[in-house]
Design a protein around this motif. Structure first.
Motif, short mmCIF file in Angstrom:
data_model
loop_
_atom_site.label_atom_id
_atom_site.label_comp_id
_atom_site.label_asym_id
_atom_site.label_seq_id
_atom_site.Cartn_x
_atom_site.Cartn_y
_atom_site.Cartn_z
N THR A 278 -24.11 6.32 1.53
CA THR A 278 -25.39 5.78 1.07
C THR A 278 -26.50 6.19 2.04
O THR A 278 -27.65 6.41 1.65
CB THR A 278 -25.35 4.24 0.98
OG1 THR A 278 -25.11 3.69 2.28
CG2 THR A 278 -24.26 3.78 0.05
N ILE A 286 -34.51 5.94 1.17
CA ILE A 286 -34.65 4.66 1.85
C ILE A 286 -35.88 4.67 2.76
O ILE A 286 -36.69 3.75 2.77
CB ILE A 286 -33.37 4.33 2.67
CG1 ILE A 286 -32.18 4.11 1.73
CG2 ILE A 286 -33.59 3.10 3.54
CD1 ILE A 286 -30.84 4.07 2.44
N GLY A 343 -29.05 -4.37 7.42
CA GLY A 343 -29.35 -5.23 6.28
C GLY A 343 -30.34 -6.31 6.64
O GLY A 343 -31.28 -6.60 5.89
N PHE A 409 -24.64 2.43 -6.03
CA PHE A 409 -25.49 1.96 -4.94
C PHE A 409 -26.87 1.53 -5.40
O PHE A 409 -27.30 0.39 -5.15
CB PHE A 409 -25.60 3.04 -3.86
CG PHE A 409 -26.55 2.70 -2.75
CD1 PHE A 409 -26.27 1.65 -1.88
CD2 PHE A 409 -27.73 3.40 -2.58
CE1 PHE A 409 -27.15 1.32 -0.86
CE2 PHE A 409 -28.62 3.08 -1.56
CZ PHE A 409 -28.32 2.04 -0.69
N LEU A 410 -27.59 2.41 -6.10
CA LEU A 410 -28.95 2.07 -6.50
C LEU A 410 -28.97 0.89 -7.47
O LEU A 410 -29.88 0.05 -7.42
CB LEU A 410 -29.64 3.29 -7.12
CG LEU A 410 -29.94 4.46 -6.16
CD1 LEU A 410 -30.59 5.61 -6.90
CD2 LEU A 410 -30.80 4.00 -4.99
N VAL A 413 -28.33 -2.26 -5.45
CA VAL A 413 -29.55 -2.57 -4.69
C VAL A 413 -30.57 -3.24 -5.60
O VAL A 413 -31.22 -4.23 -5.22
CB VAL A 413 -30.15 -1.28 -4.08
CG1 VAL A 413 -31.58 -1.50 -3.63
CG2 VAL A 413 -29.29 -0.81 -2.91
N HIS A 414 -30.71 -2.73 -6.82
CA HIS A 414 -31.66 -3.31 -7.78
C HIS A 414 -31.26 -4.74 -8.15
O HIS A 414 -32.11 -5.60 -8.36
CB HIS A 414 -31.72 -2.44 -9.03
CG HIS A 414 -32.67 -2.95 -10.09
ND1 HIS A 414 -34.04 -2.86 -9.96
CD2 HIS A 414 -32.44 -3.58 -11.27
CE1 HIS A 414 -34.62 -3.40 -11.01
NE2 HIS A 414 -33.67 -3.85 -11.83
N GLY A 417 -30.50 -6.56 -3.97
CA GLY A 417 -31.35 -6.22 -2.84
C GLY A 417 -30.68 -5.24 -1.89
O GLY A 417 -29.45 -5.22 -1.76
N GLU A 418 -31.49 -4.42 -1.23
CA GLU A 418 -30.98 -3.37 -0.34
C GLU A 418 -30.26 -3.96 0.87
O GLU A 418 -29.13 -3.55 1.21
CB GLU A 418 -32.14 -2.49 0.11
CG GLU A 418 -31.73 -1.12 0.60
CD GLU A 418 -32.92 -0.20 0.65
OE1 GLU A 418 -32.96 0.77 -0.13
OE2 GLU A 418 -33.83 -0.43 1.48
N GLN A 420 -28.91 -6.93 1.30
CA GLN A 420 -27.68 -7.62 0.91
C GLN A 420 -26.56 -6.63 0.60
O GLN A 420 -25.38 -6.90 0.87
CB GLN A 420 -27.96 -8.51 -0.30
CG GLN A 420 -28.86 -9.70 0.00
CD GLN A 420 -30.35 -9.38 -0.06
OE1 GLN A 420 -30.73 -8.21 -0.08
NE2 GLN A 420 -31.18 -10.42 -0.12
N THR A 421 -26.92 -5.49 0.02
CA THR A 421 -25.92 -4.45 -0.26
C THR A 421 -25.33 -3.92 1.04
O THR A 421 -24.11 -3.70 1.14
CB THR A 421 -26.55 -3.29 -1.06
OG1 THR A 421 -27.12 -3.82 -2.26
CG2 THR A 421 -25.52 -2.24 -1.40
N PHE A 422 -26.16 -3.73 2.04
CA PHE A 422 -25.66 -3.25 3.33
C PHE A 422 -24.75 -4.29 3.98
O PHE A 422 -23.83 -3.92 4.73
CB PHE A 422 -26.83 -2.90 4.26
CG PHE A 422 -27.55 -1.64 3.86
CD1 PHE A 422 -26.86 -0.57 3.31
CD2 PHE A 422 -28.91 -1.51 4.03
CE1 PHE A 422 -27.51 0.60 2.94
CE2 PHE A 422 -29.59 -0.35 3.66
CZ PHE A 422 -28.88 0.70 3.10
#
Length: 467
Positions: A278, A286, A343, A409-410, A413-414, A417-418, A420-422
């Motif tokens: 990612t 990013i 994150g 991934f995208l 994220v949508h 949230g970015e 929280q994904t990390f």
């Protein structure tokens, strides 16, 4: 080229022979360079492709992830092909496929052509990623085998960095075709090397009657002859149950191979679900979201590539000293912490420089351990009869995991949230740390019988009958 001490390895292989092994290893690892280049170059090219072809978010994701889908197929096919036609011929074939995929990409006029090109490139990337580790392992000696195998990861990182630099060079003009087309040069080198320079794998030759296959091969000579003899000696010293392993994909079903397979597959999945690609694929995207222009985003992504390369060089120096397992444990600990902080920086809307720092620290943590150690392990942890197919299976799982992460991934994220994904990636790295500490054996300076004994102890399996 790394300096190999004269005392390393059996005295029958002189210093000149060891230098020749390193020369071959660099040429073989060009496959790793193209792995890195073709996965990295799309990160910058995508910023301009999406405008030219008016791509939706899903279409952008598919241009990235279809390479990974092709790589899954290429990795699965490579194991059997490598056993059937040999490692050297397969490297040349992979170079041809790289050239074809690059040509289609450069000539693409529609979205579907670009997707097809990326799929073809994926076949070559996947096959190369499965072929290079066992080939490197089989031409090297155990005293410096870790460094030889880590060279693959070094070349992957060099490929990524070169891709970022080329992206920057052409960012002003937005010439994404030139960005991708630069990959034709190393692909041609793969073809030329396989035809006129590289020897066949000594292990592959030893399973097919030994040294006769080296005669007439440019660059082979007495170095390959002696390594073939060493492989034959190792084969005679194998335990009876190891010699009786089935061939082909069926060998992976054998009870003796299961601990090796578990280590290979888990490390393969953990490397990707830890979030590395990612960052590699979407770093410019990013960074661009912080308010920087596309050119500046590409420029800052080069910093990530430089750190990736520098940390991999450190790993190359340490892997035959500190050992594989220590680097792996340290790496996953560093990845878990830095990904969690990355994150947090995004969720808390900290300064973009802070976000970049955590991103760079994460890359450094990955590159010093999880990156090179996985590719080293799959070249060492399987018994000789299962080397090619075990590497192919592990690499295929690595690409399946890569595909899932890059495609989703995208969208994730949508949805959440970015940042929280990390955090999800941070949890996976923590779990990988626990697995590595409990189940991954040390392979430094060990032949397979010692590695197998360690694996059996860690997985609670009894020693082999008569072993």
């Amino acid at each position: 080229m790394p300096d190999v001490p004269d005392a390393a390895g059996p005295p029958e292989i002189r210093a000149a022979g060891k230098r020749r092994i390193w020369f071959w290893a660099v040429l073989i690892a060009v496959g790793g360079f193209l792995f890195g280049f073709d996965t990295g170059v799309i990160s910058g090219a995508l910023l301009f492709i999406k405008t030219d072809f008016h791509l939706s978010a899903f279409e952008q994701g598919s241009v990235v992830s279809v390479l990974v889908l092709g790589a899954m197929v290429g990795a699965l096919a490579a194991g059997r092909l490598a056993d059937r036609i040999g490692r050297r011929r397969l490297i040349g074939l992979e170079g041809v496929v790289f050239l074809i995929g690059t040509l289609i990409a450069v000539l693409s006029t529609e979205y579907w052509m670009l997707v097809a090109a990326r799929a073809v490139l994926g076949l070559a990337v996947g096959a190369a990623s499965a072929t290079v580790p066992p080939y490197l392992s089989e031409i090297s000696l155990k005293e410096f085998r870790g460094r030889v195998l880590a060279l693959n990861q070094l070349m992957i990182t060099v490929g990524i960095l070169v891709a970022y630099v080329i992206n920057l060079v052409f960012a002003g003009s937005g010439n994404w075709r030139a960005m991708i087309g630069a990959g034709a040069v190393p692909a041609l080198l793969m073809v030329v090397s396989s035809l006129w320079i590289l020897p066949e794998s000594p292990t592959w030759l030893a399973t097919r009657g030994g040294r006769g296959g080296t005669h007439g091969r440019p660059g082979g000579g007495e170095t390959v002859e002696r390594v073939v003899e060493l492989r034959e000696e190792e084969s005679r010293e194998e335990a009876p149950q190891d010699r009786e392993l089935r061939t082909g994909w069926r060998v992976l079903l054998n009870e003796a191979v299961r601990p090796s397979l578990a280590v290979g597959l888990v490390l393969a999945a953990a490397q990707q679900f830890g979030g590395i690609n990612t960052i590699i694929y979407y770093a410019p995207t990013i960074i661009e979201r912080t308010g920087l222009t596309a050119s500046n985003a590409i420029f800052y992504s080069i910093a990530i590539g430089v750190i990736n390369l520098a940390a991999t060089v450190v790993a190359l120096r340490l892997i035959d000293r500190a050992g594989r397992r220590a680097l792996l444990v340290f790496s996953y600990a560093a990845m878990a912490v830095t990904m969690a902080l990355l994150g947090l920086s995004i969720v808390s809307d900290w300064h973009p420089v802070v976000t970049l720092v955590f991103m760079v620290l994460y890359i450094a943590g990955y590159a010093v351990g999880a990156g090179p150690v996985f590719w080293t392990m799959i070249g060492e942890v399987f018994p000789p009869q299962a080397g090619a197919v075990g590497s192919g299976a592990s690499t295929a799982v690595n690409w399946v995991s890569n595909f899932i992460v890059s495609l989703a991934f995208l969208s994730v994220v949508h949805a959440i949230g970015e940042g929280q994904t990390f955090w999800i990636f941070a949890v996976v790295s923590g779990l990988a740390l626990l697995f590595s500490a409990r189940f991954v054996p040390e392979t430094k300076d060990r032949d397979y019988s010692a590695i197998d004994a360690d694996l059996r102890a860690r997985f609670g399996r009894p020693p082999p009958a008569g072993g």
